[in-house]
Structures are given as structure tokens and as C-alpha cells.
Design an enzyme around this catalytic site. Structure first.
Site, PDB file in Angstrom:
ATOM      1  N   THR A  11       1.037  -1.144   0.179  1.00 27.14           N
ATOM      2  CA  THR A  11      -0.143   0.107   0.029  1.00 27.14           C
ATOM      3  C   THR A  11       0.954   1.257  -0.021  1.00 27.14           C
ATOM      4  O   THR A  11       0.503   2.211  -0.699  1.00 27.14           O
ATOM      5  CB  THR A  11      -0.880  -0.010   1.157  1.00 27.14           C
ATOM      6  OG1 THR A  11      -1.881  -1.137   0.930  1.00 27.14           O
ATOM      7  CG2 THR A  11      -1.580   1.360   1.470  1.00 27.14           C
ATOM      8  N   SER A  52       1.908  -7.633  -0.541  1.00 23.17           N
ATOM      9  CA  SER A  52       2.625  -8.505   0.302  1.00 23.17           C
ATOM     10  C   SER A  52       2.054  -9.699   0.463  1.00 23.17           C
ATOM     11  O   SER A  52       2.847 -10.790   0.990  1.00 23.17           O
ATOM     12  CB  SER A  52       2.862  -7.957   1.817  1.00 23.17           C
ATOM     13  OG  SER A  52       1.541  -7.673   2.560  1.00 23.17           O
ATOM     14  N   THR A  84       1.313  -4.216   4.287  1.00 23.07           N
ATOM     15  CA  THR A  84       1.090  -4.388   5.950  1.00 23.07           C
ATOM     16  C   THR A  84       0.547  -5.883   5.980  1.00 23.07           C
ATOM     17  O   THR A  84       0.373  -6.268   7.058  1.00 23.07           O
ATOM     18  CB  THR A  84       0.316  -3.421   6.571  1.00 23.07           C
ATOM     19  OG1 THR A  84      -0.979  -3.315   5.797  1.00 23.07           O
ATOM     20  CG2 THR A  84       0.899  -2.265   6.446  1.00 23.07           C
ATOM     21  N   ASP A  85      -0.048  -6.540   5.082  1.00 24.83           N
ATOM     22  CA  ASP A  85      -0.860  -7.634   5.404  1.00 24.83           C
ATOM     23  C   ASP A  85       0.017  -8.715   5.724  1.00 24.83           C
ATOM     24  O   ASP A  85      -0.493  -9.645   6.570  1.00 24.83           O
ATOM     25  CB  ASP A  85      -1.517  -8.297   3.777  1.00 24.83           C
ATOM     26  CG  ASP A  85      -2.573  -7.283   3.613  1.00 24.83           C
ATOM     27  OD1 ASP A  85      -3.038  -6.419   4.219  1.00 24.83           O
ATOM     28  OD2 ASP A  85      -3.239  -7.460   2.248  1.00 24.83           O
TER      29      ASP A  85
HETATM   30  N1  ASP Z   1      -3.545  -3.557   2.348  1.00 19.21           N
HETATM   31  C1  ASP Z   1      -1.874  -4.236   2.309  1.00 19.21           C
HETATM   32  C2  ASP Z   1      -0.794  -2.903   2.630  1.00 19.21           C
HETATM   33  O1  ASP Z   1      -1.240  -2.567   3.671  1.00 19.21           O
HETATM   34  C3  ASP Z   1      -1.721  -4.555   0.798  1.00 19.21           C
HETATM   35  C4  ASP Z   1      -0.355  -5.456   1.106  1.00 19.21           C
HETATM   36  O2  ASP Z   1       0.003  -5.901   1.954  1.00 19.21           O
HETATM   37  O3  ASP Z   1       0.413  -5.464  -0.031  1.00 19.21           O
HETATM   38  O4  ASP Z   1       0.043  -2.759   2.107  1.00 19.21           O
END
Ligand code: ASP
Length: 329
Positions: A11, A52, A84-85
Site C-alpha cells: 500500500t 505483500s 502490511t498484510d
Molecule cells: N493492504 C496491504 C498493505 O497494507 C496490501 C499489501 O499488504 O500489499 O500494504
């Protein structure tokens, strides 16, 4: 101070219309935060450009090698930016693979750069401030978000969209950043397992979460499907339905079966409950306690151990050490 910023996507690096996707490079991320210039001399590299959930432990192992190269080349600290995932898994894998002592900080964003209140720039700035801070050395890998500093061993993503999504429920954050100053309130020593070798092939490890009415029909299929081990995220202090216990204890005679808790906080029980499928029963019949590691983190550790050729005995010993927060004498 010299800090290397290595980006993996997520993200923090996402933009576009019709659904954002990772597309900003490490240089783009750094250019958006002019304050970084006052903190450290930066070098940058775009290592991956993915959500991720598409990262693998092999990617993380390659990243660990790249981090080693950067540190040997004179970087004083490292910042990884990513989605963050899966940050709780990648940061913990780096925690196990890197020898330290230099600070390695992982960060990301909950709000992408197209949104009001995007948190990526502030998180990147705080992460670089921590990576450039000598007190952040010898702490293992850290996750910095929302001006909090978390130990990779404990942190979890606990919300879908809140910028305060990161929690270390068993411990709390180990520190915070205020007015640009990192404050480490709780020194956490590196993992007590010792540095694991950077793996080659990583065998698949299953992660199953207990649920009411579960009848264990997947468990006997795991070996045939080629899994090298299993992590069970059981109920509460480490329980599964009584009907599931025989399949798990049978599998544990041949493959490492690690017992964690699906609660997301606290250490597994060892000696409280006596019913079939309780922690006493499962641990007495060959399951290995994950200690305070949750299911995804236990799966990371088991995967890296199996990649290094560990047998069940070595897995048991390593999880015993992982449950400690201090290196053994
Ligand atoms: N929602 C996710 C983020 O916070 C997408 C990911 O993990 O790539 O980055």
C-alpha cells in the site's frame, strides 16, 4: 549515518485508478519525504513491486542476503517498506535470518498515497529515524508504524484499515517516536534461537485454525499433499475438539506438528486442562508448543527450520528456545 531503504511494494507504494496497485519505487517513496535528508544519508533499491500477500519466504531469504550485503557495504541501518498484510511474518522471518546487531526496521502504510491522511510518509520517516538510532541495535528486527516501535516477534496486524492496526498484545510496543526522536522503552534481545541459515528450498507447512465442529478430515491428507509439517492454531490456551486430537497425535509421530493459539495473545498453556484435545493431552502425545508465537509466526519458524533440514527433535528444541526471550547462557 547511512540507511538503506529497500522497497517491496504494498500500500505504501500503491497508486492508480480503478483500484490502487504497487507502482512507486523506493526512490519515489524517499523523494516524497524531504525531511529524510536531515536524518541520514540514504541509499535506495526497489527489490520487489508486489502486494505483500504475494511475497514468499524465499523472497524474504533473498532479501536477508541483500540486507547483509548492504550492511557489509557500510549501511548503519536498514529500512524495508512493504505491504502490511504480511509484515508480521516477513519481519519475523528476517528476525530469524539476520545476525544483527545493526537496526533493521520494517514499515508500510494503511492508507495509500492517493488518500487524505496517507500514513506512508510519516511511517517511512519514523522508520528511518529508528534505523539511524544506535539504541535500536541489538533489538532484533523492528516494525515501526503509527509512531510506535514493535518487536517483530510480537507484532500483529489487528485491523483492516486503521492506521493503528499494529499491536503487540502480549508485550506492547517496545518504544515510540516523538518529534523525530526514537525512544526505546523496553530493550528486547534478539531471538534466542540463534541465527538460522538462509534456506534453499522451503518445504510447505500447513496452518490450520481450529473451529467448532471441526472433524479433522484435512489432517490425514497433509502428508499425501506433500506438507513437511503442520501448525495448528487451536482454541484458547491450546485446545482442539476432542475428535480432532487422535489425527493430530498420529500425524505427530511422523511430521512436526506445532500447537499455537488462535487467540493472538499470550503464551500457550502446558499443564492446566485434562480433557482430550486439551494442551496437556496434545503436548503429552507429541505436539510441540509454539510458546508465545502465534500461528503465522510459528509457521515461519517451522518452515525455516525444515528448510535447514531440522528433524522433529531439532524442531522441538528450537521452539523451546523461541519461547524464551533471553539467549541461553
Ligand atoms: N493492504 C496491504 C498493505 O497494507 C496490501 C499489501 O499488504 O500489499 O500494504
Amino acid at each position: 549515518m547511512k540507511v538503506a531503504v529497500l522497497s517491496l511494494g504494498g500500500t505504501i507504494a500503491s497508486s492508480g485508478t480503478g483500484g490502487v496497485t504497487p507502482r512507486l519505487s523506493a526512490d519515489d517513496l524517499v523523494a516524497a519525504v524531504p525531511h529524510l535528508r536531515d536524518v541520514a544519508v540514504l541509499e535506495t533499491a526497489t527489490v520487489r513491486q508486489v502486494p505483500s500477500g504475494d511475497l514468499t519466504l524465499t523472497d524474504v531469504a533473498e532479501l536477508a542476503v541483500e540486507i547483509g550485503r548492504r550492511l557489509a557495504g557500510g549501511a548503519d541501518g536498514i529500512v524495508i517498506t512493504q505491504g502490511t498484510d504480511t509484515i508480521e511474518e516477513t519481519a519475523f522471518a528476517l528476525d530469524l535470518l539476520l545476525p544483527g546487531p545493526q537496526p533493521v526496521v520494517v514499515t508500510g502504510a494503511m492508507r495509500n498515497p492517493t488518500l487524505p491522511g496517507a500514513d506512508g510518509p510519516a511511517n517511512l520517516l519514523a522508520a528511518v529515524q529508528v534505523a539511524a538510532c544506535p539504541q535500536a541495535a541489538r533489538m532484533g528486527v523492528l516494525v515501526v508504524a503509527n509512531d510506535e516501535i514493535h518487536a517483530a516477534r510480537f507484532v500483529r496486524k489487528t485491523a483492516t484499515s486503521s492506521p493503528a492496526a499494529f499491536r503487540s498484545s502480549s508485550l506492547g510496543p517496545v518504544g515510540w517516536v516523538v518529534e523525530g526522536r526514537p525512544h526505546i522503552a523496553l530493550p528486547v534481545p534478539p531471538p534466542a534461537i540463534g541465527e538460522l541459515p538462509v534456506p534453499g528450498t522451503i518445504p510447505p507447512v500447513a496452518l490450520l485454525t481450529s473451529a467448532i465442529g471441526d472433524d479433522a478430515r484435512l489432517v490425514p491428507e497433509l502428508e499425501r499433499l506433500g506438507y513437511g509439517g503442520l501448525v495448528v492454531a487451536g482454541f484458547g490456551g491450546g485446545h482442539v475438539p476432542g475428535a480432532v486430537a487422535p489425527a493430530l497425535t498420529d500425524l505427530a509421530t511422523r511430521l512436526p506438528v506445532v500447537l499455537a493459539s488462535r487467540t493472538g495473545s499470550g503464551e500457550l498453556l502446558r499443564e492446566t486442562y485434562g480433557f482430550p484435545g486439551a494442551e496437556r493431552d496434545l503436548l503429552a502425545h507429541g505436539l510441540i508448543s509454539a510458546g508465545f508465537l502465534d500461528g503465522p509466526k510459528a509457521r515461519v519458524l517451522l518452515s525455516l527450520l525444515l528448510a535447514g533440514g531440522a528433524d522433529i527433535g531439532r524442531v522441538r528444541e528450537a521452539f523451546g528456545r523461541a519461547a524464551r526471550t533471553r539467549p541461553s547462557p
